[in-house]
Design a protein around this motif. Structure first.
Motif, PDB file in Angstrom:
ATOM      1  N   ARG A 235       0.839  -1.200   0.000  1.00  0.00           N
ATOM      2  CA  ARG A 235       0.000   0.000   0.000  1.00  0.00           C
ATOM      3  C   ARG A 235       0.878   1.256   0.000  1.00  0.00           C
ATOM      4  NH1 ARG A 235      -3.418  -3.094   3.938  1.00  0.00           N
ATOM      5  NH2 ARG A 235      -5.293  -3.749   2.846  1.00  0.00           N
ATOM      6  N   ALA A 236       1.879   1.234  -0.861  1.00  0.00           N
ATOM      7  CA  ALA A 236       2.782   2.376  -1.032  1.00  0.00           C
ATOM      8  C   ALA A 236       2.824   2.710  -2.516  1.00  0.00           C
ATOM      9  CB  ALA A 236       4.181   2.050  -0.519  1.00  0.00           C
ATOM     10  N   ARG A 237       2.383   3.898  -2.866  1.00  0.00           N
ATOM     11  CA  ARG A 237       2.340   4.309  -4.278  1.00  0.00           C
ATOM     12  C   ARG A 237       3.609   5.077  -4.631  1.00  0.00           C
ATOM     13  NH1 ARG A 237      -2.861   7.256  -5.483  1.00  0.00           N
ATOM     14  NH2 ARG A 237      -3.622   5.123  -5.864  1.00  0.00           N
ATOM     15  N   ALA A 238       4.338   4.585  -5.634  1.00  0.00           N
ATOM     16  CA  ALA A 238       5.519   5.283  -6.126  1.00  0.00           C
ATOM     17  C   ALA A 238       5.065   6.526  -6.885  1.00  0.00           C
ATOM     18  CB  ALA A 238       6.329   4.368  -7.029  1.00  0.00           C
ATOM     19  N   GLU A 239       5.410   7.668  -6.353  1.00  0.00           N
ATOM     20  CA  GLU A 239       4.894   8.922  -6.915  1.00  0.00           C
ATOM     21  C   GLU A 239       5.874   9.565  -7.889  1.00  0.00           C
ATOM     22  OE1 GLU A 239       4.261  12.395  -4.221  1.00  0.00           O
ATOM     23  OE2 GLU A 239       2.149  12.029  -4.712  1.00  0.00           O
ATOM     24  N   ARG A 240       7.160   9.628  -7.482  1.00  0.00           N
ATOM     25  CA  ARG A 240       8.102  10.386  -8.309  1.00  0.00           C
ATOM     26  C   ARG A 240       9.538   9.984  -8.003  1.00  0.00           C
ATOM     27  NH1 ARG A 240       5.891  14.489  -7.248  1.00  0.00           N
ATOM     28  NH2 ARG A 240       4.641  14.764  -9.132  1.00  0.00           N
ATOM     29  N   LEU A 241      10.349   9.868  -9.040  1.00  0.00           N
ATOM     30  CA  LEU A 241      11.792   9.718  -8.900  1.00  0.00           C
ATOM     31  C   LEU A 241      12.412  11.106  -8.837  1.00  0.00           C
ATOM     32  CD1 LEU A 241      12.198   7.058 -11.731  1.00  0.00           C
ATOM     33  CD2 LEU A 241      12.490   6.574  -9.291  1.00  0.00           C
ATOM     34  N   ALA A 242      13.224  11.334  -7.820  1.00  0.00           N
ATOM     35  CA  ALA A 242      13.928  12.618  -7.701  1.00  0.00           C
ATOM     36  C   ALA A 242      15.223  12.504  -8.494  1.00  0.00           C
ATOM     37  CB  ALA A 242      14.210  12.944  -6.241  1.00  0.00           C
ATOM     38  N   ILE A 243      15.291  13.213  -9.610  1.00  0.00           N
ATOM     39  CA  ILE A 243      16.411  13.085 -10.539  1.00  0.00           C
ATOM     40  C   ILE A 243      17.410  14.203 -10.307  1.00  0.00           C
ATOM     41  CG2 ILE A 243      17.059  13.108 -12.981  1.00  0.00           C
ATOM     42  CD1 ILE A 243      14.269  11.885 -13.557  1.00  0.00           C
ATOM     43  N   SER A 291       8.097  11.927 -13.234  1.00  0.00           N
ATOM     44  CA  SER A 291       9.436  12.276 -12.769  1.00  0.00           C
ATOM     45  C   SER A 291      10.184  13.146 -13.773  1.00  0.00           C
ATOM     46  CB  SER A 291      10.238  10.991 -12.525  1.00  0.00           C
ATOM     47  OG  SER A 291       9.541  10.111 -11.666  1.00  0.00           O
ATOM     48  N   VAL A 292       9.570  13.418 -14.918  1.00  0.00           N
ATOM     49  CA  VAL A 292      10.199  14.194 -16.012  1.00  0.00           C
ATOM     50  C   VAL A 292      11.547  13.554 -16.370  1.00  0.00           C
ATOM     51  CG1 VAL A 292      10.631  16.511 -16.899  1.00  0.00           C
ATOM     52  CG2 VAL A 292       9.116  16.218 -14.939  1.00  0.00           C
ATOM     53  N   ALA A 293      11.504  12.248 -16.617  1.00  0.00           N
ATOM     54  CA  ALA A 293      12.702  11.514 -16.988  1.00  0.00           C
ATOM     55  C   ALA A 293      13.179  11.938 -18.370  1.00  0.00           C
ATOM     56  CB  ALA A 293      12.413  10.016 -16.978  1.00  0.00           C
ATOM     57  N   PRO A 294      14.469  11.811 -18.647  1.00  0.00           N
ATOM     58  CA  PRO A 294      14.983  12.167 -19.975  1.00  0.00           C
ATOM     59  C   PRO A 294      14.246  11.405 -21.077  1.00  0.00           C
ATOM     60  CG  PRO A 294      16.791  11.742 -18.453  1.00  0.00           C
ATOM     61  CD  PRO A 294      15.538  11.345 -17.738  1.00  0.00           C
ATOM     62  N   ASP A 295      13.880  12.126 -22.124  1.00  0.00           N
ATOM     63  CA  ASP A 295      13.143  11.526 -23.237  1.00  0.00           C
ATOM     64  C   ASP A 295      13.378  12.368 -24.486  1.00  0.00           C
ATOM     65  OD1 ASP A 295      11.343   9.983 -24.727  1.00  0.00           O
ATOM     66  OD2 ASP A 295       9.594  11.096 -24.014  1.00  0.00           O
ATOM     67  N   PRO A 296      14.631  12.439 -24.938  1.00  0.00           N
ATOM     68  CA  PRO A 296      14.966  13.380 -26.012  1.00  0.00           C
ATOM     69  C   PRO A 296      14.255  13.113 -27.332  1.00  0.00           C
ATOM     70  CG  PRO A 296      16.798  11.874 -25.582  1.00  0.00           C
ATOM     71  CD  PRO A 296      15.808  11.683 -24.475  1.00  0.00           C
ATOM     72  N   HIS A 297      13.824  11.891 -27.559  1.00  0.00           N
ATOM     73  CA  HIS A 297      13.185  11.565 -28.833  1.00  0.00           C
ATOM     74  C   HIS A 297      11.671  11.380 -28.706  1.00  0.00           C
ATOM     75  CE1 HIS A 297      17.142  11.170 -30.635  1.00  0.00           C
ATOM     76  NE2 HIS A 297      17.496  10.434 -29.600  1.00  0.00           N
ATOM     77  N   GLY A 298      11.110  11.735 -27.542  1.00  0.00           N
ATOM     78  CA  GLY A 298       9.664  11.679 -27.369  1.00  0.00           C
ATOM     79  C   GLY A 298       9.084  10.285 -27.466  1.00  0.00           C
ATOM     80  N   LEU A 299       9.811   9.291 -26.954  1.00  0.00           N
ATOM     81  CA  LEU A 299       9.386   7.896 -27.071  1.00  0.00           C
ATOM     82  C   LEU A 299       8.704   7.356 -25.822  1.00  0.00           C
ATOM     83  CD1 LEU A 299      12.641   6.483 -28.729  1.00  0.00           C
ATOM     84  CD2 LEU A 299      10.504   7.111 -29.875  1.00  0.00           C
ATOM     85  N   LEU A 300       8.885   7.993 -24.689  1.00  0.00           N
ATOM     86  CA  LEU A 300       8.381   7.471 -23.418  1.00  0.00           C
ATOM     87  C   LEU A 300       6.858   7.397 -23.421  1.00  0.00           C
ATOM     88  CD1 LEU A 300       8.827   6.535 -20.529  1.00  0.00           C
ATOM     89  CD2 LEU A 300       8.998   8.942 -19.841  1.00  0.00           C
ATOM     90  N   GLY A 301       6.341   6.219 -23.129  1.00  0.00           N
ATOM     91  CA  GLY A 301       4.897   6.013 -23.110  1.00  0.00           C
ATOM     92  C   GLY A 301       4.285   5.767 -24.466  1.00  0.00           C
ATOM     93  N   LYS A 302       5.076   5.910 -25.533  1.00  0.00           N
ATOM     94  CA  LYS A 302       4.560   5.689 -26.891  1.00  0.00           C
ATOM     95  C   LYS A 302       4.704   4.215 -27.266  1.00  0.00           C
ATOM     96  CE  LYS A 302       3.848  10.120 -27.599  1.00  0.00           C
ATOM     97  NZ  LYS A 302       4.478  10.690 -26.388  1.00  0.00           N
ATOM     98  N   ALA A 401      -0.254   8.622 -20.999  1.00  0.00           N
ATOM     99  CA  ALA A 401      -0.104  10.028 -20.630  1.00  0.00           C
ATOM    100  C   ALA A 401      -0.580  10.186 -19.193  1.00  0.00           C
ATOM    101  CB  ALA A 401      -0.905  10.915 -21.580  1.00  0.00           C
ATOM    102  N   LEU A 402      -0.547  11.416 -18.706  1.00  0.00           N
ATOM    103  CA  LEU A 402      -0.960  11.693 -17.330  1.00  0.00           C
ATOM    104  C   LEU A 402      -2.229  12.522 -17.320  1.00  0.00           C
ATOM    105  CD1 LEU A 402       2.517  12.653 -15.798  1.00  0.00           C
ATOM    106  CD2 LEU A 402       1.386  10.423 -15.751  1.00  0.00           C
ATOM    107  N   SER A 403      -3.129  12.183 -16.413  1.00  0.00           N
ATOM    108  CA  SER A 403      -4.310  13.025 -16.192  1.00  0.00           C
ATOM    109  C   SER A 403      -3.905  14.222 -15.343  1.00  0.00           C
ATOM    110  CB  SER A 403      -5.402  12.216 -15.496  1.00  0.00           C
ATOM    111  OG  SER A 403      -4.969  11.819 -14.205  1.00  0.00           O
ATOM    112  N   GLY A 404      -4.853  15.073 -15.060  1.00  0.00           N
ATOM    113  CA  GLY A 404      -4.550  16.283 -14.300  1.00  0.00           C
ATOM    114  C   GLY A 404      -3.983  16.020 -12.926  1.00  0.00           C
ATOM    115  N   ASP A 405      -4.347  14.885 -12.308  1.00  0.00           N
ATOM    116  CA  ASP A 405      -3.835  14.571 -10.977  1.00  0.00           C
ATOM    117  C   ASP A 405      -2.613  13.663 -11.012  1.00  0.00           C
ATOM    118  OD1 ASP A 405      -4.967  12.194 -11.769  1.00  0.00           O
ATOM    119  OD2 ASP A 405      -6.304  11.988 -10.048  1.00  0.00           O
ATOM    120  N   GLY A 406      -2.052  13.447 -12.219  1.00  0.00           N
ATOM    121  CA  GLY A 406      -0.850  12.639 -12.344  1.00  0.00           C
ATOM    122  C   GLY A 406      -1.087  11.160 -12.528  1.00  0.00           C
TER     123      GLY A 406
END
Length: 543
Positions: A235-243, A291-302, A401-406
């Motif tokens: 019952r622990a939700r991973a919210e964000r990686l601190a980069i 987490s706004v991870a690096p994604d220079p080619h816009g591939l993340l989640g695609k 993608a992310l909804s308004g609440d992430g």
């Protein structure tokens, strides 16, 4: 075919609960719903997710002597909690109470959300990655090391570990319909391999195994890792990686309440040398996006892929009792291999189990029509067709993608290419069901009727309008979104699972796959992640 095993099984006595025994022995498990204060922990490796990828990785890394910490959004349940009741199982064990949907509500997605993830609630079907899929990855994504020969030892290792073998008992009537009907049409079928040991053949695998026969991560790799000193947070939700530059400094999590829905206000901070993301092909890309991870080619989640799945129901004169016996034991790849892999979409045929809520919410229609169908429930049978998506330019898949609440949201457009496959699949399934002796066949489509002959069904299915919300599309398999590739312009992860741009982050789940598998993916995840985790253990040992 009645569930004759239940009386025999009932004579075997109480079922030992390895989870209760482990907790009593002092496993390091924290239910974060009960935290009174914020929590800060450190480990060598933090693994987000406890399903197929996370569970395999946890055992291998713990065996290598690393301090492992596993983060799971769901609760820790065990055989003592599994009562074979849908009303209990779906809210407790599935994402969004087994009602997770695409953004447009056109596709229902079944995903696990509990310790063991989807392996705790799947139907045990286990297939190695098809050679054609691996060959396509080699040609188009430069994954030269992912060949049938290279992967065979890893698949064999996990088959031994999880008792994966061809199902020996006779199929239940639900699956035998597929075998009989296909045989009468000259269509080849095969027997499914299952990850079970001492199976009681109850048929309720999707609600958690009450006998611990299913060799899920819940009773295999996770307990093994805990015995080796690993820590599990539930019952622990991973919210964000601190980069920080090119590495992750920490993982920020929130504690969830007992229902697993609302944050309690307690925060969890986790620090580690390395972070492994294994939350599945929707949640892993979403965590990286938050987490706004690096994604220079816009591939993340695609290029996120499902096996878009069509369903055909039938009613037989004899009782089918599709809830009893091994859920899936017969399959056909006849329509998967009818041409080039990137030609018209192929599909795999299987027979899903039917339980009252699952059937009632999947079938089309309403009111008296729906009630009449449910009254025939013991005589109902179903086939499903898993469309092999991701191999053709006209089927680019979906995107996370992310909804308004992430929160994670999956968009999954279905174009003419896939709709053509859907129509062909419904035709194939109806023909097989009539060949097996069905009195009535009902393609699961809002405009479809009840057809009493193959000739009638063939004409009607050919005339149906194929579009979302009219055609019922479901899926239990999510893949892609963090695709592996040799070229960074093709994938955000490398062939070793490392996330490009973050030197201490790896991805170990189905989001790595550049396409769908074309088969139930659990064994593919097991084998690939066993290989990746073994390599990661060696790298961390040298660091």
């Amino acid at each position: 075919m009645g569930n004759t095993n239940i009386p025999i099984a009932a004579q075997r006595g109480p079922i030992p609960d390895p989870i209760h025994a482990g907790l009593a022995a002092g496993w390091r498990v924290t239910d974060c719903a009960r935290l009174d204060d914020d929590l800060v922990l450190e480990a060598d490796v933090v693994i987000v997710g406890s399903g197929a990828g996370g569970g395999v990785t946890a055992e291998i890394l713990a065996n290598a002597g690393l301090r492992v910490l596993i983060v799971e959004e769901g609760a820790l349940k065990s055989s003592s909690d599994f009562k074979m009741r849908e009303a209990d199982a779906y809210p407790a064990l599935y994402q969004e109470s087994a009602a997770r949907k695409t953004r447009d509500k056109g596709i229902n997605i079944l995903q696990g959300r509990t310790v063991g993830g989807g392996t705790t609630v799947n139907w045990t079907s286990s297939f190695r990655t098809p050679p054609g899929t691996l060959a396509y990855w080699n040609r188009h994504y430069g994954l030269a090391d992912y060949t049938p020969d290279a992967m065979a030892p890893w698949f064999a290792m996990m088959e031994r570990r999880l008792d994966i073998a061809e199902w020996a008992p006779a199929p239940n009537e639900n699956n035998d319909v597929l075998r009989r009907g296909a045989a009468r049409l000259g269509i080849a079928t095969g027997i499914i391999h299952r990850n079970v040991s001492g199976c009681w053949n109850l048929g309720y695998c999707g609600m958690g195994c009450p006998t611990n026969a299913k060799q899920s991560m819940l009773v295999t790799t996770i307990p093994a890792a805990l015995e080796l000193g690993a820590t599990l947070l539930t019952r622990a939700r991973a919210e964000r990686l601190a980069i920080n530059g090119d590495q992750v400094a920490r993982l920020d999590c929130v504690a969830l309440d007992a229902a697993g829905l609302a944050p309690t206000g307690r925060r969890i901070t986790l620090r580690a040398r390395h972070f492994v993301l294994a939350g599945g092909a929707i949640n892993t890309p979403a965590l990286l996006l938050r987490s706004v991870a690096p994604d220079p080619h816009g591939l993340l989640g695609k290029r996120t892929f499902l096996h878009p799945t069509l369903v055909s129901a039938a009613v037989f004169a004899q009782r089918v009792e599709a809830y009893a016996g091994a859920p899936q034991s017969v399959y056909s790849d006849h329509f998967l291999h009818t041409g080039a892999i990137d030609g018209p979409v192929g599909y795999k045929l299987e027979a899903p189990p039917l339980h009252p809520v699952l059937m009632a919410t999947t079938m089309a229609g309403f009111g008296a029509q729906h009630a009449r169908l449910m009254a025939r429930f013991p005589h109902a049978q179903a086939l499903l067709a898993l469309l092999r998506d991701g191999f053709h330019p006209d089927a680019p898949g979906g995107s996370v993608a992310l909804s308004g609440d992430g929160a994670a949201v999956l968009d999954y457009p279905i174009g003419d290419y896939l709709w053509d496959g859907a129509r062909r699949a419904l035709l194939s399934m109806a023909e097989i069901q009539f060949a097996a002796g069905a009195g009535t066949v009902m393609p699961v489509h809002e405009a479809a009727g009840e057809y009493t002959s193959w000739r009638q069904a063939r004409a009607a299915i050919a005339a149906l309008p194929f579009k979302l919300l009219a055609t019922r599309v479901v899926s239990a398999h999510v893949m892609g979104g963090c695709a592996m590739a040799a070229d960074e312009r093709r994938g955000v992860t490398a062939a070793d699972g490392s996330y490009r741009g973050l030197r201490n982050v790896s991805v170990h789940d189905g989001s790595l796959f550049p396409t769908s598998i074309g088969a139930n993916p659990q064994l593919s995840v097991y084998g690939v992640c066993a290989r990746l985790a073994s390599g990661l253990a060696l790298r961390l040992a040298k660091a």
